[in-house]
Scaffold this active site. Structure first.
Site, PDB file in Angstrom:
ATOM      1  N   ASP A  78       0.857  -1.164   0.000  1.00  0.00           N
ATOM      2  CA  ASP A  78       0.000   0.000   0.000  1.00  0.00           C
ATOM      3  C   ASP A  78       0.901   1.225   0.000  1.00  0.00           C
ATOM      4  OD1 ASP A  78      -2.182   1.661   0.050  1.00  0.00           O
ATOM      5  OD2 ASP A  78      -3.169   0.634   1.712  1.00  0.00           O
ATOM      6  N   TRP A  79       0.368   2.333  -0.456  1.00  0.00           N
ATOM      7  CA  TRP A  79       1.200   3.516  -0.676  1.00  0.00           C
ATOM      8  C   TRP A  79       1.713   4.072   0.660  1.00  0.00           C
ATOM      9  CZ3 TRP A  79       0.059   1.219  -4.713  1.00  0.00           C
ATOM     10  CH2 TRP A  79       0.354   1.671  -5.997  1.00  0.00           C
TER      11      TRP A  79
END
Length: 745
Positions: free
Chosen positions: A226-227
């Site tokens: 995930d970012w």
């Protein structure tokens, strides 16, 4: 598989770290192109200018299809697959190679701010729909990214909270949807979540990313972070992460290079990640295509009609009749809420307002529509606005109130603190219901809302959740009966927040959230502890009626069965019924929920039409995760297969006896007296020897049933220590040997 031989160490490290916010690093001399990843569970959010991960900046126009909260309520894999295919086509048109979705996390609490991006509180429903979405999207040549892996069930402290959850609960509730998508749909990527699991960041958990995902489930794609989820890029590569996003300006790549040179990271682990990223880069070979925005808008409308749930319809208040005067009330009718906030926010190509669509439908049905806003989008409403709404309602044959939650009430990034609609809307509903001859409430919300305080005052409730950009036209079709409501709740609507499974544990404290409810999540909790819901999981009404009859359950193996029923449309118009098959297991060494959804099918039938439906119940339909054997186990015995209208209402049931698994534990001196007494191999002999010793006056007091019950939980070693020299150690060792695998029993 592409070779990594022409790649330098620096090339390899660069490949496993993003180039910028949305793309990967190309290696031109090795022929490895850059690919673009962007948000897209229910529509593409392609940013061409300033980039962000929270939907704060504008993006290129794209179709906003119904979000997962709505698709979950369709109970229709075909809806999910068609939506996924359309998202895939638009991704190709916009130069996107991986669209980040679907989100299949379990709705543990109705307060989770991101519940609008997830399908259900049930892992079977979430997994089947998620797999269908992936098949549709990847059928267009665009990779999917199944997220967020795993146990990401809240927004509070999401980037560092530790989800403290036992393995049985993980295996039965929070991992099965991911497992189903991986096994059935072969997604290009799996996105690991921000949170920690039992103290270890998901991005650094080798147990999660390698042992379970790859070794046990056979996942062959890339694991993407995930970012901003990576805290230690070296530890993440070692754990099985392949691609860190977004880019960090080369800092992460340099740390990886330094770790390999210092002997802190095995280059073989890096090579494995590079190989998978190189394979992922092949998605860049798919040529660009066009999409027809009008066709996709029409598809969004069609899909949305399958997603709304008719909760209540007293006196057949719906569908709206021809020639009636209709009061449309609520600012959401004019300015609809149709999607959630945050990273999945789509810049819609167009938006159908319900008020406009209702006016078109009203003209065709010779109806008259009057409108009053009732409240403003900021949640305020003055006395004059309420009075105007009541006056309009008083002059109508039926009042339709559009209510729900505003963008500011729920979003990625924070959790809700209550279930109620804003007080201004609750006052409005009560005022309208007091004035109108009949009142219909249409809801727009990403997470379930409480219906208490006004539910009994209204005649009908249509829960639309968030229906995408064609929400207005879809709702008009449903309200006027052009389409027949066929949605079923994919999550429970509780009476009180205090009735929910994790009420005392959500959202945690001091960096930890304890999953104390175990496997008793959602309807499993309500049905097991007998806490009634306002509307149970699986509930949904129709404008027609159905009968399900002729249940047969055929045992097809030691731990499998086939369920067959006949479904008949007993009404006067076409509609769709959802056959829900649950299994109840009341035996075995672990506490099981009262019933669990194990198969389902959505069946479309014309008036008076009947159809026979057969559904397979595989081994997992009867199994639980045994922590001692570290495997799925089917306990021998009788199971009850139930056909339910919803999770609380059983209409048909039949018992079946399964052979199951005959697993005997290996006795040790740490095994309890109870385990020794009940062991299927040596238990009877052990009890006989205890009885003989008691009769002979050896080894202390007589082994009466009461005494055995009292000492039943004691380890055998404790008993041996108490008996001292009188303990029959040699005989116990002989019996133990007979229980060990590979010995002659």
């Amino acid at each position: 598989m592409p070779t990594t031989s022409p790649l330098s160490l620096e090339d390899k490290a660069a490949l496993v770290c993003g180039r910028d916010f949305w793309s990967t690093v190309p290696v031109d001399h090795a022929g490895i192109p850059s690919i673009v990843l962007t948000d897209g569970p229910h529509g593409i959010r392609r940013q061409s200018g300033a980039s962000d991960h929270l939907g704060l900046h504008d993006s290129t126009p794209a179709t906003c299809f119904p979000p997962a909260v709505a698709v979950g309520s369709s109970w229709n894999p075909r809806v999910a697959e068609r939506l996924g295919a359309a998202v895939g086509r638009e991704a190709r048109a916009l130069g996107v190679h991986v669209a980040l979705g679907p989100g299949i996390n379990i709705k543990r609490s109705p307060l989770c701010g991101r519940n609008f991006e997830y399908y259900s509180e049930d892992p079977l429903l979430a997994g089947v729909l998620g797999a269908a979405h992936v098949r549709g999207q990847q059928g267009q040549g665009v990779g999917a990214s199944v997220k967020h892996f795993a146990a990401n069930n809240q927004e509070t402290e999401r980037m560092r909270i530790s989800a403290d959850v036992d393995e049985r609960t993980l295996r039965e509730i929070y991992l099965p949807a991911f497992e189903r998508v991986v096994v059935d749909a072969d997604p290009a990527t799996v996105m690991c979540s921000y949170n920690r699991i039992n103290g270890v960041y998901a991005a650094q958990s080798r147990w999660l990313l390698t042992d379970v995902l790859r070794d046990q489930w056979g996942f062959a794609g890339s694991v993407v972070s995930d970012w901003g989820a990576v805290h230690d890029p070296v530890a993440s590569v070692r754990a099985g992460l392949d691609l860190q996003m977004p880019g960090t300006g080369g800092r992460s790549a340099q740390r990886i290079v330094d770790a390999v040179r210092a002997g802190e990271l095995d280059e073989k682990d890096l090579d494995a990640a590079v190989s998978r990223v190189v394979t992922l880069a092949r998605l860049a070979e798919a040529p660009a295509v066009d999409f027809d925005a009008d066709e996709h808008h029409a598809l969004a409308r069609e899909l949305a009609t399958e997603c709304a749930v008719l909760l209540k319809n007293d006196g057949a208040a719906l569908p709206l009749s021809d020639g009636t005067r209709i009061a449309v009330i609520g600012e959401f009718a004019r300015n609809p809420r149709f999607q959630g906030g945050g990273s999945s926010h789509v810049n819609a190509t167009r938006v159908d307002a319900p008020l406009d669509a209702l006016r078109v439908s009203a003209d065709a049905a010779h109806c008259v529509i009057d409108f009053a806003p009732g409240f403003s989008l900021d949640g305020t409403a003055d006395t004059e606005a309420l009075l105007d709404a009541a006056v309009v309602a008083l002059d109508s044959d039926v009042a339709v109130v559009f209510a729900g939650l505003a963008d500011a009430d729920e979003s990625e990034g924070f959790d809700r603190t209550a279930l109620e609609l804003p007080e201004t809307q609750r006052r409005l509903i009560r005022a309208v219901a007091a004035a109108a001859a009949r009142t219909v409430v249409v809801l727009a919300n990403g997470g379930v809302v409480s219906l208490e305080g006004w539910h009994d005052d209204v005649d009908a409730i249509l829960e639309g959740f968030l229906l995408g950009q064609a929400c207005g036209s879809a709702l008009a079709d449903l309200l006027f009966g052009v389409a027949n409501p066929s949605g079923r709740l994919a999550e429970t609507i509780p009476v009180r927040l205090a009735d929910t499974c994790c009420y005392v544990n959500f959202p945690g404290e001091q960096g930890h959230v304890r999953y104390g409810e175990g496997v008793m999540v959602g309807y499993r909790w309500h049905e097991t502890v007998a806490v009634p819901a306002r509307y149970p999981f699986g509930h949904g009404l129709s404008y027609t009626t159905f009968a399900t009859t002729d249940l047969t359950v055929e045992v097809t193996g030691d731990d499998t069965a086939r369920v067959t029923v006949t479904v008949t449309n007993t009404g006067e118009r076409a509609g769709s019924e959802v056959v829900q098959v649950y299994v109840a297991a009341a035996h075995g060494p672990v506490r099981r929920p009262a019933r669990e959804l194990r198969a389902f099918a959505k069946v479309e039938l014309d008036a008076a039409e009947s159809r026979t439906v057969s559904l397979e119940l595989g081994r997992r339909a009867f199994a639980y995760w045994d922590v001692e054997h570290a495997d799925w186990v089917v306990t021998p015995g009788t199971y009850v297969v139930q056909i339910c209208r919803d999770s609380a209402t059983v209409t048909l049931e039949e018992s079946v006896a399964l052979t199951g698994d005959h697993l005997a534990i290996e006795l040790t001196m740490e095994s309890t007296v109870q385990e020794w007494c009940t062991h299927p191999v040596v238990g009877a002999e052990f009890l006989a020897q205890v009885a003989a010793a008691s009769s002979a006056g050896e080894g202390g007091p007589s082994a009466t049933p009461d005494l055995l019950q009292m000492v039943g939980s004691m380890p055998m070693q404790t008993i041996v220590n108490m008996l001292g020299a009188a303990a029959p150690v040699a005989e116990l060792e002989r019996l133990m040997a007979r229980t060990h695998r590979g010995r002659d029993q």
